[in-house]
Scaffold this active site. Structure first.
Site, PDB file in Angstrom:
ATOM      1  N   TYR A 144       0.903  -1.306  -0.255  1.00  0.00           N
ATOM      2  CA  TYR A 144       0.235   0.552   0.011  1.00  0.00           C
ATOM      3  C   TYR A 144       0.988   1.219  -0.042  1.00  0.00           C
ATOM      4  O   TYR A 144       2.063   1.187   0.061  1.00  0.00           O
ATOM      5  CB  TYR A 144      -1.539  -0.166   1.183  1.00  0.00           C
ATOM      6  CG  TYR A 144       0.039   0.136   2.303  1.00  0.00           C
ATOM      7  CD1 TYR A 144       0.023   1.799   3.288  1.00  0.00           C
ATOM      8  CD2 TYR A 144       0.330  -1.069   3.538  1.00  0.00           C
ATOM      9  CE1 TYR A 144       0.216   1.559   4.020  1.00  0.00           C
ATOM     10  CE2 TYR A 144       1.279  -0.711   4.131  1.00  0.00           C
ATOM     11  CZ  TYR A 144       1.322   0.745   4.911  1.00  0.00           C
ATOM     12  OH  TYR A 144       1.332   0.859   6.019  1.00  0.00           O
ATOM     13  N   CYS A 145       0.336   2.593  -0.465  1.00  0.00           N
ATOM     14  CA  CYS A 145       1.124   3.619  -0.348  1.00  0.00           C
ATOM     15  C   CYS A 145      -0.636   4.799  -0.040  1.00  0.00           C
ATOM     16  O   CYS A 145      -1.199   4.565   0.903  1.00  0.00           O
ATOM     17  CB  CYS A 145       1.291   3.886  -1.788  1.00  0.00           C
ATOM     18  SG  CYS A 145      -0.187   3.960  -2.940  1.00  0.00           S
ATOM     19  N   LEU A 146      -0.116   5.992  -0.483  1.00  0.00           N
ATOM     20  CA  LEU A 146      -1.383   6.788   0.187  1.00  0.00           C
ATOM     21  C   LEU A 146      -2.728   6.268  -0.219  1.00  0.00           C
ATOM     22  O   LEU A 146      -3.454   6.487  -0.035  1.00  0.00           O
ATOM     23  CB  LEU A 146      -0.527   8.597   0.249  1.00  0.00           C
ATOM     24  CG  LEU A 146      -1.592   9.770   0.345  1.00  0.00           C
ATOM     25  CD1 LEU A 146      -2.241   9.669   2.000  1.00  0.00           C
ATOM     26  CD2 LEU A 146      -1.335  10.977   0.013  1.00  0.00           C
ATOM     27  N   MET A 191      -3.939   4.563   1.673  1.00  0.00           N
ATOM     28  CA  MET A 191      -3.911   4.856   2.729  1.00  0.00           C
ATOM     29  C   MET A 191      -5.166   5.770   3.404  1.00  0.00           C
ATOM     30  O   MET A 191      -6.277   6.241   4.466  1.00  0.00           O
ATOM     31  CB  MET A 191      -2.649   4.998   3.331  1.00  0.00           C
ATOM     32  CG  MET A 191      -1.929   4.941   4.365  1.00  0.00           C
ATOM     33  SD  MET A 191      -2.299   3.556   5.721  1.00  0.00           S
ATOM     34  CE  MET A 191      -2.354   4.572   7.400  1.00  0.00           C
ATOM     35  N   GLY A 247      -2.408   4.456  -3.674  1.00  0.00           N
ATOM     36  CA  GLY A 247      -2.972   3.399  -4.970  1.00  0.00           C
ATOM     37  C   GLY A 247      -2.218   3.404  -5.967  1.00  0.00           C
ATOM     38  O   GLY A 247      -1.823   2.525  -6.578  1.00  0.00           O
TER      39      GLY A 247
END
Length: 146
Positions: free
Chosen positions: A90-92, A119, A94
């Site tokens: 995951y990241c902020l 996130m 996608g």
């Protein structure tokens, strides 16, 4: 004719936004609840946060390890991971995690799951986050020095 066009656009939109789909590379996207369920059910997963260290320190998913996708060390980090384990990434929002998932697949990983919406989606439904405010020191009741 207009109805057919509108229905086609709606079908395309719904297909693109499905929370549990396979993209053309075979990497599975999971919505936040499915991502959390996968983590809870399979304790043998690797959870990768591919954001920057500053983003990670502001709050991350429990059990995640940092593997900053923008860092030259990213390839070294993933080379040390067990390719037989499922990887949750995951990241902020996608974008970086989608790129990282492609890099993981190119590196030989076969079970890759991307957090759809990152996130932002995780936080939108108030799932638990490890952050400075809820670290063990702050929540232990220990007095903080001024």
């Amino acid at each position: 004719m207009k109805k057919l066009g509108l229905l086609s656009v709606i079908a395309l939109f719904l297909g693109a936004c499905s929370s549990s789909t396979h993209n053309s590379e075979g990497i599975k996207s999971l919505d936040a609840l499915a991502f959390q369920s996968f983590m809870d059910e399979d304790k043998n997963v690797v959870i990768l946060d591919v954001r920057t260290i500053d983003e990670f320190e502001q709050g991350h998913i429990k059990g995640a390890q940092l593997a900053d996708f923008s860092s030259p060390a990213f390839q070294e980090i993933i080379a040390k991971l067990d390719k037989s384990k499922p990887v949750l990434v995951y990241c902020l929002s996608g974008g970086r995690s989608s790129q990282a998932a492609n890099a993981l697949q190119a590196a030989g990983f076969s079970s890759i799951y991307n957090l759809d919406g990152g996130m932002l989606a995780w936080n939108a439904i108030h799932l638990p986050v490890i952050s400075p405010e809820n670290s063990t020191l702050a929540s232990s009741g220990m007095p903080m020095n001024d």
